[in-house]
Scaffold this active site. Sequence first.
Site, mmCIF file in Angstrom:
data_model
loop_
_atom_site.group_PDB
_atom_site.id
_atom_site.type_symbol
_atom_site.label_atom_id
_atom_site.label_comp_id
_atom_site.label_asym_id
_atom_site.label_seq_id
_atom_site.Cartn_x
_atom_site.Cartn_y
_atom_site.Cartn_z
ATOM 1 C CB CYS A 1 -5.634 -13.423 -13.783
ATOM 2 S SG CYS A 1 -5.625 -11.641 -12.814
ATOM 3 C CG ASP A 2 -6.376 -16.596 -13.271
ATOM 4 O OD1 ASP A 2 -5.343 -16.683 -13.495
ATOM 5 O OD2 ASP A 2 -6.645 -16.948 -12.341
ATOM 6 C CB CYS B 1 -8.435 -12.271 -11.918
ATOM 7 S SG CYS B 1 -8.257 -11.277 -13.215
HETATM 8 C C1 LIG Z 1 -5.462 -15.846 -7.212
HETATM 9 C C2 LIG Z 1 -5.249 -14.325 -7.589
HETATM 10 C C3 LIG Z 1 -4.406 -13.917 -9.010
HETATM 11 C C4 LIG Z 1 -4.415 -12.808 -9.482
HETATM 12 N N1 LIG Z 1 -3.412 -12.948 -10.871
HETATM 13 C C5 LIG Z 1 -3.613 -12.273 -11.598
HETATM 14 C C6 LIG Z 1 -2.668 -12.135 -12.555
HETATM 15 O O1 LIG Z 1 -2.503 -13.415 -13.371
HETATM 16 N N2 LIG Z 1 -1.877 -10.819 -13.382
HETATM 17 C C7 LIG Z 1 -2.392 -9.715 -12.580
HETATM 18 O O2 LIG Z 1 -2.026 -8.752 -13.177
HETATM 19 N N3 LIG Z 1 -3.562 -9.567 -11.360
HETATM 20 C C8 LIG Z 1 -3.299 -10.959 -10.490
HETATM 21 N N4 LIG Z 1 -4.312 -11.121 -9.923
HETATM 22 C C9 LIG Z 1 -4.495 -9.146 -9.370
HETATM 23 C C10 LIG Z 1 -3.618 -8.811 -8.254
HETATM 24 O O3 LIG Z 1 -3.347 -9.340 -7.471
HETATM 25 C C11 LIG Z 1 -3.840 -7.150 -7.984
HETATM 26 O O4 LIG Z 1 -4.404 -6.908 -8.234
HETATM 27 C C12 LIG Z 1 -2.586 -6.541 -6.897
HETATM 28 O O5 LIG Z 1 -1.374 -7.138 -6.532
HETATM 29 C C13 LIG Z 1 -3.022 -5.501 -6.202
HETATM 30 O O6 LIG Z 1 -2.549 -4.670 -5.910
HETATM 31 P P1 LIG Z 1 -2.142 -3.506 -4.598
HETATM 32 O O7 LIG Z 1 -1.075 -3.792 -4.424
HETATM 33 O O8 LIG Z 1 -3.054 -2.797 -5.175
HETATM 34 O O9 LIG Z 1 -2.495 -4.573 -3.509
HETATM 35 P P2 LIG Z 1 -2.656 -6.558 -2.426
HETATM 36 O O10 LIG Z 1 -2.019 -7.108 -3.331
HETATM 37 O O11 LIG Z 1 -3.702 -6.356 -2.127
HETATM 38 O O12 LIG Z 1 -1.845 -5.541 -1.539
HETATM 39 C C14 LIG Z 1 -2.037 -4.915 0.047
HETATM 40 C C15 LIG Z 1 -1.041 -5.109 0.612
HETATM 41 O O13 LIG Z 1 -1.555 -4.051 1.675
HETATM 42 C C16 LIG Z 1 -1.363 -5.125 2.893
HETATM 43 N N5 LIG Z 1 -2.587 -4.620 3.907
HETATM 44 C C17 LIG Z 1 -3.805 -4.607 4.025
HETATM 45 N N6 LIG Z 1 -4.419 -3.847 4.963
HETATM 46 C C18 LIG Z 1 -2.896 -3.428 6.064
HETATM 47 C C19 LIG Z 1 -2.691 -3.145 6.827
HETATM 48 N N7 LIG Z 1 -4.162 -2.897 7.249
HETATM 49 N N8 LIG Z 1 -2.012 -2.463 7.611
HETATM 50 C C20 LIG Z 1 -0.725 -3.338 6.582
HETATM 51 N N9 LIG Z 1 -0.893 -3.191 6.098
HETATM 52 C C21 LIG Z 1 -1.976 -3.919 5.177
HETATM 53 C C22 LIG Z 1 -1.458 -6.686 2.808
HETATM 54 O O14 LIG Z 1 -1.273 -7.757 3.704
HETATM 55 C C23 LIG Z 1 -1.148 -6.686 1.065
HETATM 56 O O15 LIG Z 1 0.426 -7.368 1.530
HETATM 57 C C24 LIG Z 1 -4.059 -11.906 -8.801
HETATM 58 C C25 LIG Z 1 -5.263 -11.477 -7.633
HETATM 59 C C26 LIG Z 1 -5.828 -12.872 -6.758
HETATM 60 C C27 LIG Z 1 -5.887 -12.816 -5.845
#
Ligand SMILES: Cc1cc2nc3c(=O)[nH]c(=O)nc-3n(C[C@H](O)[C@H](O)[C@H](O)COP(=O)(O)OP(=O)(O)OC[C@H]3O[C@@H](n4cnc5c(N)ncnc54)[C@H](O)[C@@H]3O)c2cc1C
Length: 312
Positions: free
Chosen positions: A136-137, A133
Amino acid sequence: MLELAIIGGGPAGLSAGLYATRGGLKEVVMFEKGMPGGQITSSSEMENYPGVAEVKSGFDFMMPWQEQCFRFGLKHEMAEVVRVKRKDNHFVIVLSNQQEVESKAVIIATGGSPKRSNVKGEDVYWGKGVSSCATCDGFFYKNKEVAVLGGGDTAVEESIYLAKICSKVTLIHRRNAFRASPVTLERAKKEEKIEFLTPYGIEEICGDASGVTGLKLKNLENESLKEIKVDGIFVLIGFNVNNSVLIQEDGSTLCAMNEYGQAIVNLKMETNIPGLFVAGDLRMDAPKQVVCAAADGATAALSAIDFIEHHK
Ligand SMILES: Cc1cc2nc3c(=O)[nH]c(=O)nc-3n(C[C@H](O)[C@H](O)[C@H](O)COP(=O)(O)OP(=O)(O)OC[C@H]3O[C@@H](n4cnc5c(N)ncnc54)[C@H](O)[C@@H]3O)c2cc1C
């Protein structure tokens, strides 16, 4: 029957839980298959959430989110959801233990994960110079040399973004032709700091205790080898959306989705199915940032409250 089921406990799901419970909904359950927190818990540094000046690990950053939600009555069920189905005018949540739970409205926030290249050294230096990302980084590499792996719109757009911050960006792609749109590619070609390296593949990501130091590359046409020095490598080869809960037994999808398997929503996070909302990285055009996912979750919860109020 639940008033609201939230699937996924990342920033979008937790934020939805907070707004739904504080907004007066009584029976709200968040189904999360693992520890709440989402993708960001795998990040060692998080410093771009507005108002949080302290740099924290993603895990430490997310821990208070669940505490805050539970204080307002959000229930957490540690369970994997297999599928969400429509039945009459409500929804059925099918869990992996075959149990079925009924709910008046559903917010799906199952997120996704960046695709990995599986190149040697990627796992070793993930978070220590290997990133997925640039938004992010990228800032961690201000005035440093970095590489980008990929050939689609994201790789090329993020290279342009990085060129504003870094001293040099080497864009590595295994083919001479790019999948990115011609307009984006033209913009990248005009950027002096971007060097195109094609058709190249990465043989190894090299580093030391301080993190990534360089890359071993192979020309895929003539097999010649080359080494370059970089402080970071951005692997931008795609994103897997966790959309399996929307797939029905007959292979159809519960709501309309785009060609990338992302749910199509409007600005209220409403899908084309009344009472079904999608928030965060699973939705179309998601910026894939914590702050954006959290905002989506709040919006979806407010829309769900409105939906339930009008369907009593
Ligand atoms: C390594 C890394 C670094 C990042 N750094 C940054 C940063 O510095 N700043 C920033 O703003 N963003 C950053 N991001 C991006 C950010 O993490 C995501 O945009 C954000 O977490 C998305 O949130 P979300 O709730 O949509 O999904 P997610 O964070 O993906 O959460 C989805 C959740 O749903 C759960 N889930 C999935 N399928 C199922 C199912 N069938 N049943 C039950 N539970 C389920 C998963 O276990 C997970 O906990 C980073 C991402 C990564 C991978």
